[in-house]
Design an enzyme around this catalytic site. Structure first.
Site, short mmCIF file in Angstrom:
data_model
loop_
_atom_site.label_atom_id
_atom_site.label_comp_id
_atom_site.label_asym_id
_atom_site.label_seq_id
_atom_site.Cartn_x
_atom_site.Cartn_y
_atom_site.Cartn_z
CB SER A 33 -0.97 -0.05 1.19
OG SER A 33 -1.99 0.90 1.06
CG ASP A 81 -6.46 -3.82 -3.25
OD1 ASP A 81 -7.33 -3.16 -2.64
OD2 ASP A 81 -5.26 -3.54 -3.26
CG HIS A 118 -5.55 -2.54 0.47
ND1 HIS A 118 -4.78 -2.32 -0.66
CD2 HIS A 118 -5.07 -1.70 1.41
CE1 HIS A 118 -3.87 -1.40 -0.40
NE2 HIS A 118 -4.02 -1.01 0.85
#
Length: 352
Positions: free
Chosen positions: A151, A293, A326
């Site tokens: 991320s 995601d 995610h």
């Protein structure tokens, strides 16, 4: 079965008179970090791990300051694991501006003796990475086998690749992208939501207990968007119980996280775009996304891989087949650990 790393602890390094990209100088900038393994005498067997927007630098082992919970990438890091601490010295660095031990909005401003609050300097992703470089220099690290992170940590991995191209052999950006589009709009939306909390007070909430109500609700929304419901479905098949567990996680996070860190780190992504500097990358690159995601969907892959190829970067792609969105890279480590191990193998072999 590879052994757990056991107990790990927070360490801290303070940089004096840290220069920022905008020309300002921070009198002091402290980074929290963890380390696993042992640094070789030549200082060239290190791996840097960089964490996500609201996460921490606790990647492996069990840190008492985190309630003794295993690190977010515990299944990937340790003796005999994909990031093998028998051969590698791993540094997991917190971000400047984050709430997990580094200098942030709640930290004392030396000029006033009070919290920095909204007066915290406007740092950039490049500044965050420059602070990590100072930490590595302090630790005696001369070269990195790789930089890896999920991320926002992937933003940092891409930034490392273009800012210090000769510093590392490999880069592993996970569930991320090389640019942050619409950052100004996202910052405006964040501020608008924070302002709905009666304790926000323009970010000067330190004598009011913090903007915890809105932080809790924001965290619930974030966790759900990240895929927490799929992750908890097995443990909490009953929906009401699952909702209660998610709220408990959110409340615990809101008690520890400073709202100004959200603003500081979101602002730092304004203008972040490493694609125009892809030609500087010298390291091999493993780009990892997750099938479900929603934040960084696999639809990003063709464009990013095309841009890397056009710049002559030796890059490969892997997609984690998971319902956990995610959040998949940690709990679903078994699904991509072989690929990561394969990527690291020639890099580690070069250590001799």
């Amino acid at each position: 079965m590879p052994a757990d790393l056991g107990t790990v602890e927070d360490r801290f390094y303070t940089i004096r008179n840290f220069p920022l990209q905008n020309g300002r100088v921070m009198p002091e900038a402290t980074l929290a970090y963890e380390t696993y393994g042992r640094l070789a005498d030549d200082g060239r067997n290190a791996v840097l791990l960089t964490h996500g927007y609201t996460g921490s630098h606790h990647f492996a082992g069990r840190n008492p300051s985190n309630g003794g919970q295993p690190g977010s990438w515990d299944g990937l890091i340790g003796s005999g694991k994909a990031i093998d601490t028998d051969r590698l010295f791993v540094v997991a660095s917190n971000m400047l501006g984050s709430s997990w031990g580094s200098t942030n909005g709640a930290s004392r401003n030396p000029a006033t003796g009070k919290p920095w609050g909204p007066d915290f300097p406007a740092i950039t992703v490049r500044d965050i990475v420059a602070a990590q470089k100072a930490l590595l220099d302090h630790l005696g690290i001369r070269h990195l086998v790789a930089v890896a992170g999920p991320s926002y940590g992937g933003y940092q991995a891409f930034q490392w690749a273009v800012a210090y191209p000769d510093m590392m052999d490999g880069v592993v950006p996970v569930v991320t992208a090389p640019r942050a589009p619409n950052a100004e709009q996202r910052l405006a939306e964040l501020l608008a939501r924070l302002e709905t909390d009666p304790d926000w007070n323009g970010g000067w909430y330190y004598d009011r207990g913090g903007a915890k109500r809105v932080l809790t609700e924001m965290r619930i929304d974030t966790l759900k968007g990240y895929g927490i419901e799929a992750q908890l479905a097995g443990r909490y098949p009953d929906r009401a119980a699952r909702e209660a567990a998610i709220r408990a996680l959110a409340e615990n996070w809101a008690r520890q996280f400073d709202a100004n860190s959200l603003v500081i780190l979101r602002r730092a992504t304004i203008g972040f775009d490493t694609v125009r500097e892809f030609g500087r990358i010298r390291a091999k690159l493993l780009y990892v996304l997750c099938r479900t995601d929603k934040l960084f969907p696999p639809s990003l892959m063709p464009g990013v891989m095309r841009e890397l190829a056009a710049a002559g970067v030796d890059a490969r792609y892997f997609e984690i087949d998971s319902e956990q969105g995610h959040l998949a890279s940690g709990p679903e480590h078994a699904k991509w650990s072989p690929v990561l191990r394969d990527f690291f193998a020639p890099l580690v072999a070069n250590l001799g």
